[in-house]
Motif scaffolding. Structure first.
Motif, PDB file in Angstrom:
ATOM      1  N   GLN A   1       0.826  -1.200   0.000  1.00  0.00           N
ATOM      2  CA  GLN A   1       0.000   0.000   0.000  1.00  0.00           C
ATOM      3  C   GLN A   1       0.864   1.255   0.000  1.00  0.00           C
ATOM      4  O   GLN A   1       0.545   2.252  -0.659  1.00  0.00           O
ATOM      5  CB  GLN A   1      -0.920  -0.011   1.224  1.00  0.00           C
ATOM      6  CG  GLN A   1      -1.900   1.154   1.284  1.00  0.00           C
ATOM      7  CD  GLN A   1      -2.858   1.171   0.123  1.00  0.00           C
ATOM      8  OE1 GLN A   1      -3.432   0.143  -0.238  1.00  0.00           O
ATOM      9  NE2 GLN A   1      -3.037   2.341  -0.483  1.00  0.00           N
ATOM     10  N   ALA A   2       1.989   1.218   0.715  1.00  0.00           N
ATOM     11  CA  ALA A   2       2.905   2.355   0.706  1.00  0.00           C
ATOM     12  C   ALA A   2       3.510   2.559  -0.684  1.00  0.00           C
ATOM     13  O   ALA A   2       3.680   3.703  -1.146  1.00  0.00           O
ATOM     14  CB  ALA A   2       4.004   2.145   1.740  1.00  0.00           C
TER      15      ALA A   2
ATOM     16  N   TRP B   1       9.102  12.201 -13.296  1.00  0.00           N
ATOM     17  CA  TRP B   1       8.646  10.978 -13.941  1.00  0.00           C
ATOM     18  C   TRP B   1       9.009  11.013 -15.419  1.00  0.00           C
ATOM     19  O   TRP B   1       8.922  12.043 -16.074  1.00  0.00           O
ATOM     20  CB  TRP B   1       7.132  10.832 -13.824  1.00  0.00           C
ATOM     21  CG  TRP B   1       6.609  10.565 -12.431  1.00  0.00           C
ATOM     22  CD1 TRP B   1       5.969  11.444 -11.627  1.00  0.00           C
ATOM     23  CD2 TRP B   1       6.667   9.323 -11.724  1.00  0.00           C
ATOM     24  NE1 TRP B   1       5.630  10.855 -10.447  1.00  0.00           N
ATOM     25  CE2 TRP B   1       6.033   9.530 -10.473  1.00  0.00           C
ATOM     26  CE3 TRP B   1       7.189   8.059 -12.000  1.00  0.00           C
ATOM     27  CZ2 TRP B   1       5.912   8.547  -9.521  1.00  0.00           C
ATOM     28  CZ3 TRP B   1       7.063   7.064 -11.040  1.00  0.00           C
ATOM     29  CH2 TRP B   1       6.438   7.310  -9.828  1.00  0.00           C
ATOM     30  N   LEU B   2       9.417   9.857 -15.935  1.00  0.00           N
ATOM     31  CA  LEU B   2       9.579   9.714 -17.375  1.00  0.00           C
ATOM     32  C   LEU B   2       8.211   9.583 -18.038  1.00  0.00           C
ATOM     33  O   LEU B   2       7.215   9.246 -17.369  1.00  0.00           O
ATOM     34  CB  LEU B   2      10.432   8.477 -17.680  1.00  0.00           C
ATOM     35  CG  LEU B   2      11.918   8.574 -17.296  1.00  0.00           C
ATOM     36  CD1 LEU B   2      12.565   7.218 -17.453  1.00  0.00           C
ATOM     37  CD2 LEU B   2      12.625   9.611 -18.140  1.00  0.00           C
TER      38      LEU B   2
ATOM     39  N   HIS C   1       1.482   7.329  -6.707  1.00  0.00           N
ATOM     40  CA  HIS C   1       0.529   8.408  -6.966  1.00  0.00           C
ATOM     41  C   HIS C   1       1.097   9.783  -6.605  1.00  0.00           C
ATOM     42  O   HIS C   1       0.381  10.780  -6.754  1.00  0.00           O
ATOM     43  CB  HIS C   1      -0.762   8.173  -6.175  1.00  0.00           C
ATOM     44  CG  HIS C   1      -1.649   7.128  -6.778  1.00  0.00           C
ATOM     45  ND1 HIS C   1      -1.479   5.780  -6.538  1.00  0.00           N
ATOM     46  CD2 HIS C   1      -2.709   7.220  -7.635  1.00  0.00           C
ATOM     47  CE1 HIS C   1      -2.404   5.087  -7.197  1.00  0.00           C
ATOM     48  NE2 HIS C   1      -3.156   5.937  -7.873  1.00  0.00           N
ATOM     49  N   ASN C   2       2.337   9.839  -6.142  1.00  0.00           N
ATOM     50  CA  ASN C   2       2.932  11.137  -5.827  1.00  0.00           C
ATOM     51  C   ASN C   2       3.263  11.909  -7.107  1.00  0.00           C
ATOM     52  O   ASN C   2       3.346  11.337  -8.204  1.00  0.00           O
ATOM     53  CB  ASN C   2       4.197  10.941  -4.989  1.00  0.00           C
ATOM     54  CG  ASN C   2       3.877  10.455  -3.587  1.00  0.00           C
ATOM     55  OD1 ASN C   2       2.749  10.627  -3.113  1.00  0.00           O
ATOM     56  ND2 ASN C   2       4.853   9.842  -2.933  1.00  0.00           N
ATOM     57  N   LEU C   3       3.502  13.209  -6.938  1.00  0.00           N
ATOM     58  CA  LEU C   3       3.855  14.045  -8.098  1.00  0.00           C
ATOM     59  C   LEU C   3       5.233  13.721  -8.639  1.00  0.00           C
ATOM     60  O   LEU C   3       5.507  13.938  -9.825  1.00  0.00           O
ATOM     61  CB  LEU C   3       3.769  15.523  -7.704  1.00  0.00           C
ATOM     62  CG  LEU C   3       2.359  16.034  -7.337  1.00  0.00           C
ATOM     63  CD1 LEU C   3       2.430  17.501  -6.925  1.00  0.00           C
ATOM     64  CD2 LEU C   3       1.403  15.847  -8.513  1.00  0.00           C
ATOM     65  N   THR C   4       6.111  13.237  -7.806  1.00  0.00           N
ATOM     66  CA  THR C   4       7.479  12.916  -8.223  1.00  0.00           C
ATOM     67  C   THR C   4       7.801  11.493  -7.815  1.00  0.00           C
ATOM     68  O   THR C   4       7.243  10.962  -6.849  1.00  0.00           O
ATOM     69  CB  THR C   4       8.489  13.885  -7.569  1.00  0.00           C
ATOM     70  OG1 THR C   4       8.378  13.780  -6.142  1.00  0.00           O
ATOM     71  CG2 THR C   4       8.216  15.318  -7.994  1.00  0.00           C
TER      72      THR C   4
ATOM     73  N   GLN D   1       4.907   6.914 -14.607  1.00  0.00           N
ATOM     74  CA  GLN D   1       4.031   6.975 -13.438  1.00  0.00           C
ATOM     75  C   GLN D   1       2.838   6.036 -13.587  1.00  0.00           C
ATOM     76  O   GLN D   1       2.461   5.323 -12.644  1.00  0.00           O
ATOM     77  CB  GLN D   1       3.556   8.402 -13.193  1.00  0.00           C
ATOM     78  CG  GLN D   1       2.732   8.536 -11.920  1.00  0.00           C
ATOM     79  CD  GLN D   1       2.332   9.970 -11.630  1.00  0.00           C
ATOM     80  OE1 GLN D   1       2.420  10.831 -12.508  1.00  0.00           O
ATOM     81  NE2 GLN D   1       1.906  10.244 -10.404  1.00  0.00           N
ATOM     82  N   GLY D   2       2.223   6.030 -14.779  1.00  0.00           N
ATOM     83  CA  GLY D   2       1.104   5.117 -14.990  1.00  0.00           C
ATOM     84  C   GLY D   2       1.521   3.663 -14.848  1.00  0.00           C
ATOM     85  O   GLY D   2       0.801   2.849 -14.251  1.00  0.00           O
ATOM     86  N   ALA D   3       2.712   3.315 -15.375  1.00  0.00           N
ATOM     87  CA  ALA D   3       3.213   1.943 -15.244  1.00  0.00           C
ATOM     88  C   ALA D   3       3.515   1.609 -13.790  1.00  0.00           C
ATOM     89  O   ALA D   3       3.266   0.482 -13.332  1.00  0.00           O
ATOM     90  CB  ALA D   3       4.458   1.764 -16.113  1.00  0.00           C
ATOM     91  N   SER D   4       4.044   2.576 -13.046  1.00  0.00           N
ATOM     92  CA  SER D   4       4.326   2.346 -11.631  1.00  0.00           C
ATOM     93  C   SER D   4       3.038   2.133 -10.842  1.00  0.00           C
ATOM     94  O   SER D   4       2.980   1.279  -9.942  1.00  0.00           O
ATOM     95  CB  SER D   4       5.106   3.530 -11.058  1.00  0.00           C
ATOM     96  OG  SER D   4       6.355   3.670 -11.687  1.00  0.00           O
ATOM     97  N   GLN D   5       2.011   2.898 -11.156  1.00  0.00           N
ATOM     98  CA  GLN D   5       0.738   2.719 -10.464  1.00  0.00           C
ATOM     99  C   GLN D   5       0.138   1.351 -10.749  1.00  0.00           C
ATOM    100  O   GLN D   5      -0.347   0.664  -9.838  1.00  0.00           O
ATOM    101  CB  GLN D   5      -0.222   3.824 -10.879  1.00  0.00           C
ATOM    102  CG  GLN D   5       0.182   5.216 -10.400  1.00  0.00           C
ATOM    103  CD  GLN D   5      -0.738   6.293 -10.942  1.00  0.00           C
ATOM    104  OE1 GLN D   5      -1.666   6.010 -11.707  1.00  0.00           O
ATOM    105  NE2 GLN D   5      -0.485   7.543 -10.554  1.00  0.00           N
ATOM    106  N   ARG D   6       0.179   0.937 -12.023  1.00  0.00           N
ATOM    107  CA  ARG D   6      -0.364  -0.386 -12.354  1.00  0.00           C
ATOM    108  C   ARG D   6       0.451  -1.493 -11.692  1.00  0.00           C
ATOM    109  O   ARG D   6      -0.117  -2.490 -11.225  1.00  0.00           O
ATOM    110  CB  ARG D   6      -0.390  -0.562 -13.880  1.00  0.00           C
ATOM    111  CG  ARG D   6      -1.469   0.263 -14.573  1.00  0.00           C
ATOM    112  CD  ARG D   6      -1.578  -0.095 -16.039  1.00  0.00           C
ATOM    113  NE  ARG D   6      -0.369   0.293 -16.778  1.00  0.00           N
ATOM    114  CZ  ARG D   6      -0.180   1.483 -17.327  1.00  0.00           C
ATOM    115  NH1 ARG D   6      -1.118   2.414 -17.224  1.00  0.00           N
ATOM    116  NH2 ARG D   6       0.922   1.759 -17.991  1.00  0.00           N
TER     117      ARG D   6
END
Length: 464
Positions: free
Chosen positions: A85-86, A128-129, A92-95, A133-138
């Protein structure tokens, strides 16, 4: 009594002791008596042994809850849910990472000491590249779902271990009960034959046979006690609770008739869901590697102030710095190959698991159907041997039959009773095995414990 204690204290101290005034004594002695009474009750409560009895599980569901609370792997997976969860919150952070502050100072104080000063403050943050970010969230979402699926799978694995321990304990209890019944019957027979031998009605060889039967029954009872102790320890080691008094079975499922297919599907099986989550996680990791072909760029805001000597004014400036790391082809290929290997392994395991789950379900259904048939046969056999034993006992009491014939009838009846008991427990264990193959956890018992409901042609299977 108080006056004697006061005078004794005065004699021991060799000093005169003034007695308390009468009114003061009337006030203090009840209070002193109350304090001594409370102190004695407290000491008695501390010394008294604890009469609190340990709680017992009433069914498989409550026992599974206790076993899950004690399981180290379940505790680790539950703790790792917070870690996942962390990681999702970070995605979802800005950076992609925290900002950094640097401070730089230059001075000629140790050289010429002409008053040269320079200060520099820099605030830098990673970026983010594109698509990262979207890949990290998924990837974080898939990792959290995979941990939840593994936790559910661990619950099913614990349920399987508990079901095996549950029915091993039931089998050991039933075997011990049969052994005790045989020992009681053999002891009574030995006493009867011994009286008839002393009166001259039977030969000495019959008395020896009766004693041999009692010794054999006693040895069987001792072995059954040892087996029961081992089963109890295995159950207590798994749940941390003493074995329950009753072992209620699970509700029997409805078997499909001949030529029909079962409606259940493996899509809801925890093991299937866990491997599906692993495949999804491997896919998300591969997508993250493809979108992270270089390290994160860094954007920095700089502020400087400087002077050349002590007589010059300070010059201030503000600037922006962008750092873009270059891509490393070898490192990208290494990470991509590792992610593709994990994905290929997960996909192959998922393809094999489908066949394994189907075969396990077929075996469980066949085991339950066989247990039903064997239970019917065992019931018929037990009825026949019980009737033969009654006839043999009556003939022996009337002197029309010898003791070896009666012992053979007793042995046959004991074997039939033992086989019937084993088949009853085997049927209930087969129900649990089918529920395990379906991927279902034990359900809490209702007001009346769920009994195994056989088909109309099958005899009832009482609770062990």
């Amino acid at each position: 009594m108080p006056c004697r204690a006061l005078h004794r204290l005065a004699i021991m101290s060799n000093r005169p002791l003034n007695p308390l005034p009468r009114q003061t004594a009337r006030l203090w002695w009840p209070l002193l008596t109350l304090l001594l009474t409370l102190g004695g009750q407290r000491a008695h409560a501390q010394d008294a042994p604890s009469n609190v009895t340990s709680a017992q599980a009433t069914d498989l569901a409550s026992a599974l809850s206790r076993a899950s609370a004690r399981d180290p792997q379940a505790a680790q997976l539950s703790a790792r849910l917070n870690q996942a969860q962390a990681a999702l919150d970070i995605a979802h952070n800005l950076t992609p990472g925290p900002a950094a502050v640097s401070l730089n100072h230059l001075s000629d104080r140790l050289q010429r000491d002409q008053g040269r000063r320079e200060w520099e403050v820099e605030l830098a943050t990673p970026l983010w590249l594109p698509g990262q970010q979207g890949a990290s969230q998924r990837q974080a979402e898939r990792a959290l779902a995979e941990l939840q699926a593994r936790l559910a799978l661990r619950q099913l694995e614990l349920a399987g271990e508990l079901r095996n321990s549950w029915w091993q304990l039931a089998s050991a209890r039933a075997a011990r009960e049969l052994a005790q019944q045989r020992l009681q019957t053999a002891t009574a027979l030995e006493q009867t034959v011994q009286r008839r031998y002393q009166s001259g009605d039977v030969a000495r060889v019959d008395a020896n046979l009766a004693r041999t039967e009692r010794l054999s029954a006693q040895a069987e009872a001792l072995e059954a006690d040892t087996t029961l102790l081992q089963a109890q320890q295995a159950y207590s080691g798994l749940t941390g609770l003493p074995p329950p008094t009753a072992l209620p079975p699970e509700a029997a499922p409805t078997l499909p008739s001949a030529g029909q297919t079962a409606p259940e599907t493996r899509a809801d099986h925890p093991q299937w869901l866990a491997l599906q989550s692993a495949v999804a996680l491997a896919n998300s990791r591969l997508a993250l590697v493809d979108s992270s072909r270089r390290d994160a760029p860094e954007l920095a805001l700089r502020w400087t102030t400087q002077r050349s000597d002590a007589f010059s004014p300070s010059d201030q400036a503000i600037g922006v710095k962008l750092t873009v790391p270059l891509s490393s082809g070898d490192r990208v290929r290494q990470e991509s190959a590792g992610a593709r290997a994990d994905l290929a392994q997960a996909e192959r395991e998922l393809a094999m698991l489908g066949t394994q789950l189907d075969q396990a379900l077929q075996r469980a259904r066949s085991e339950l159907a066989t247990a039903q048939t064997q239970l019917e046969l065992a019931t018929t056999r037990c009825e026949l041997t019980t009737d033969n034993l009654k006839l043999a006992q009556r003939a022996f009491d009337l002197g029309e039959q010898d003791l070896p014939t009666l012992l053979r009838a007793r042995s046959a009846d004991h074997e039939a009773q033992a086989w019937l008991t084993r088949q009853r427990i085997a049927y209930q264990a087969a129900v649990s095995h089918l529920q395990q193959a379906r991927g279902l956890l034990p359900q809490p018992a209702t007001a009346e414990p769920a009994q195994a409901q056989p088909t109309p042609s099958q005899p009832n299977t009482p609770q062990p």
